[in-house]
Each structure stands twice: as C-alpha cells, then as structure tokens.
Design a protein around this motif. Structure first.
Motif, short mmCIF file in Angstrom:
data_model
loop_
_atom_site.label_atom_id
_atom_site.label_comp_id
_atom_site.label_asym_id
_atom_site.label_seq_id
_atom_site.Cartn_x
_atom_site.Cartn_y
_atom_site.Cartn_z
N PRO A 25 0.78 -1.24 0.00
CA PRO A 25 0.00 0.00 0.00
C PRO A 25 0.81 1.29 0.00
O PRO A 25 0.50 2.21 -0.76
N CYS A 26 1.84 1.38 0.85
CA CYS A 26 2.54 2.67 0.97
C CYS A 26 3.34 3.07 -0.26
O CYS A 26 3.17 4.18 -0.77
N PRO A 27 4.22 2.19 -0.80
CA PRO A 27 4.91 2.60 -2.03
C PRO A 27 3.95 2.79 -3.20
O PRO A 27 4.18 3.66 -4.06
N SER A 28 2.85 2.03 -3.23
CA SER A 28 1.87 2.21 -4.30
C SER A 28 1.18 3.55 -4.19
O SER A 28 0.88 4.20 -5.21
N THR A 29 0.92 4.01 -2.96
CA THR A 29 0.29 5.31 -2.76
C THR A 29 1.25 6.43 -3.13
O THR A 29 0.84 7.43 -3.75
N ILE A 30 2.52 6.28 -2.78
CA ILE A 30 3.51 7.30 -3.16
C ILE A 30 3.61 7.39 -4.68
O ILE A 30 3.67 8.49 -5.25
N PHE A 31 3.62 6.25 -5.35
CA PHE A 31 3.65 6.21 -6.81
C PHE A 31 2.42 6.91 -7.39
O PHE A 31 2.51 7.70 -8.34
N THR A 32 1.26 6.62 -6.81
CA THR A 32 0.02 7.23 -7.27
C THR A 32 0.06 8.74 -7.12
O THR A 32 -0.33 9.49 -8.04
N ILE A 33 0.53 9.22 -5.97
CA ILE A 33 0.61 10.67 -5.75
C ILE A 33 1.58 11.30 -6.74
O ILE A 33 1.34 12.40 -7.26
N GLY A 34 2.69 10.60 -7.03
CA GLY A 34 3.61 11.12 -8.03
C GLY A 34 2.94 11.34 -9.37
O GLY A 34 3.13 12.36 -10.03
N LEU A 35 2.10 10.38 -9.78
CA LEU A 35 1.37 10.52 -11.04
C LEU A 35 0.30 11.60 -10.95
O LEU A 35 0.09 12.35 -11.92
N LEU A 36 -0.37 11.71 -9.81
CA LEU A 36 -1.40 12.75 -9.66
C LEU A 36 -0.79 14.14 -9.76
O LEU A 36 -1.47 15.08 -10.20
N LEU A 37 0.46 14.29 -9.37
CA LEU A 37 1.13 15.59 -9.50
C LEU A 37 1.40 15.95 -10.96
O LEU A 37 1.65 17.11 -11.29
N LEU A 38 1.34 14.95 -11.83
CA LEU A 38 1.51 15.20 -13.27
C LEU A 38 0.18 15.35 -13.99
O LEU A 38 0.14 15.54 -15.19
N LEU A 39 -0.91 15.26 -13.23
CA LEU A 39 -2.26 15.32 -13.80
C LEU A 39 -2.82 16.73 -13.68
O LEU A 39 -2.73 17.36 -12.63
N ARG A 40 -3.41 17.21 -14.77
CA ARG A 40 -3.99 18.56 -14.78
C ARG A 40 -5.49 18.45 -15.01
O ARG A 40 -5.95 17.63 -15.79
N GLY A 41 -6.24 19.31 -14.33
CA GLY A 41 -7.69 19.34 -14.52
C GLY A 41 -8.43 19.43 -13.20
O GLY A 41 -7.88 19.14 -12.13
N ARG A 42 -9.69 19.81 -13.27
CA ARG A 42 -10.48 20.03 -12.07
C ARG A 42 -10.84 18.75 -11.33
O ARG A 42 -11.20 18.80 -10.15
N SER A 43 -10.75 17.60 -11.98
CA SER A 43 -11.17 16.36 -11.36
C SER A 43 -10.05 15.65 -10.60
O SER A 43 -10.20 14.48 -10.22
N VAL A 44 -8.93 16.32 -10.38
CA VAL A 44 -7.83 15.70 -9.64
C VAL A 44 -8.21 15.49 -8.18
O VAL A 44 -7.86 14.48 -7.57
N LEU A 45 -8.96 16.44 -7.61
CA LEU A 45 -9.30 16.37 -6.19
C LEU A 45 -10.03 15.09 -5.80
O LEU A 45 -9.65 14.43 -4.83
N PRO A 46 -11.10 14.67 -6.52
CA PRO A 46 -11.77 13.42 -6.13
C PRO A 46 -10.85 12.21 -6.14
O PRO A 46 -11.04 11.28 -5.35
N LEU A 47 -9.87 12.22 -7.04
CA LEU A 47 -8.93 11.10 -7.11
C LEU A 47 -7.92 11.11 -5.97
O LEU A 47 -7.23 10.12 -5.75
N SER A 48 -7.83 12.24 -5.26
CA SER A 48 -6.80 12.42 -4.24
C SER A 48 -7.29 12.11 -2.83
O SER A 48 -6.47 11.98 -1.91
N VAL A 49 -8.60 12.00 -2.64
CA VAL A 49 -9.15 11.88 -1.28
C VAL A 49 -8.67 10.62 -0.58
O VAL A 49 -8.11 10.68 0.54
N ILE A 50 -8.85 9.46 -1.18
CA ILE A 50 -8.45 8.20 -0.54
C ILE A 50 -6.93 8.10 -0.40
O ILE A 50 -6.44 7.66 0.65
#
Length: 217
Positions: free
Chosen positions: A148-173
């Motif tokens: 879980p932890c390295p996978s979450t760090i990886f996910t956050i790294g990709l979310l930082l490369l994502l642009r658009g208003r819908s990033v927030l819902p993907l970031s909650v969990i």
C-alpha cells in the motif's frame, strides 16, 4: 493508539505475502513502467486511459490480495482498508473508461512535475533501497506496486503530473492512506514509509495552489 500487531508480525506478513504472490512483483514494475512511459511519450488519446487502468489494477490488487487476504488476519481493521483501496480502484477504473477530456497527464516546467517524477523514482527505487538498508530484506518488506505505501507514493507522483479540475476526487483516498500509513510508520519505525508523509504534503500544497489559481466565480 496501540496496534494489534508488532513489528515482527508486520514484516512476517510481508514475507509470507511476497513469497505467495511471486513473481507479481515484477509484473507490478512492468505495469508501473508502462504507465510512466505513457506519460513521458507525450500527449496521446490513450495516455490517460492507460495510466488510470494501471492504477486501478494496482489499487485493486493491494485491496484484495494484501489487505483482505493477508493483512486482515492480524489486523481486523484491514478489511476497512481493503474497502478503501477497492473503492479507489473502482474510481480509477471509471476514469479509465470515461477518460474526462479535461484531465491530462503532462510534464511541464515547474515544481509539480519535478516533485511528481521524484516521488515516482522514490516509490520504485529509493523506497526499496531504504528498506534493505534498514535490514528488512528485499522480500520481507513492502515492495513497489504490491504494497500500500509505495503504491500510494507512486500514485501521488502521477497525480502531480495530472492537470484538470477532477484531480481532487482522485486524491481523497490517497490522502486518507497517507494519514493512516504515516501513523503506522511512526509507531513501527518503518522509515521508508516516512516518504508517504512528504508525498501527502506535496499533494496538498499542489491541490491548494491549483485551487487558488482558478478564477473565482
């Protein structure tokens, strides 16, 4: 708050888990590389779908294989964690199918892309090195894509490369897991997981700065 398991039991679960799922660890690295490659290759119609599909698979695997099947016998709350990870996997799967046009993965000048790439590198390489240096052993601790932890760090790294208003819902969990995982890391002294707190902080700053830059209606 006391954990219902100790350090030795925590790493014993990972040793059994890593042995049971081998060689899916390699598959996880291939999937991660495929997602990063899609982002680095430049803007394409399939880029977002590929990345969201990969993230969906990784989060579903962590929810079912790790939390539900292996971790819940020593920590009953892991069933709740499994629900969170499966819910996030379903959200990523929905985005992979719908692929909202306003969302796009891209590298741009500025700290967002630098931080995103740094966190991806940390999750896939530095995290494992720190675990080995701490004496956990490569196959006896959390590994990229299947923990879980390295996978979450990886996910956050990709979310930082994502642009658009819908990033927030993907970031909650992912942010919820940052809080849970960081608390456990402090109690168990899993130092490689301290990067989780940094990832969560960077994501929070990114979301706040994006919100402040938007025109206020």
């Amino acid at each position: 708050m006391n954990l219902p398991f100790g350090v030795e039991q925590f790493f014993a679960v990972f040793a059994a888990y890593n042995s049971a799922i081998w060689p899916f660890q390699i598959v996880a690295y291939v999937l991660g590389a495929f997602a990063v490659g899609a982002v680095l290759s430049g803007r394409s119609p399939a880029c977002e779908r590929i990345v969201f599909a990969v993230l969906s698979l990784l989060w579903a695997w962590n929810g079912v294989a790790y939390h539900l099947l292996f971790f819940s016998p020593v920590n009953p709350v892991a069933k709740v964690f499994a629900g969170l990870f499966i819910a996030q996997a379903a959200l990523f799967a929905m985005y992979a199918v719908i692929a909202p046009p306003e969302l796009r993965f891209e590298l741009r000048s500025g700290w967002h892309s630098i931080a995103g790439l740094a966190l991806i590198l940390y999750s896939a390489l530095v995290y494992e090195i720190l675990g080995v240096m701490a004496g956990h052993g490569l196959m006896n601790g959390p590994l990229f894509g299947v923990a879980p932890c390295p996978s979450t760090i990886f996910t956050i790294g990709l979310l930082l490369l994502l642009r658009g208003r819908s990033v927030l819902p993907l970031s909650v969990i992912p942010v919820i897991w940052v809080l849970i995982g960081t608390g456990a890391a402090l109690m168990l002294q899993v130092r490689e997981d301290f990067g989780l707190a940094i990832a969560g902080l960077v994501l929070g700053v990114s979301l706040a700065s994006d919100w402040l830059r938007r025109p206020q209606s």
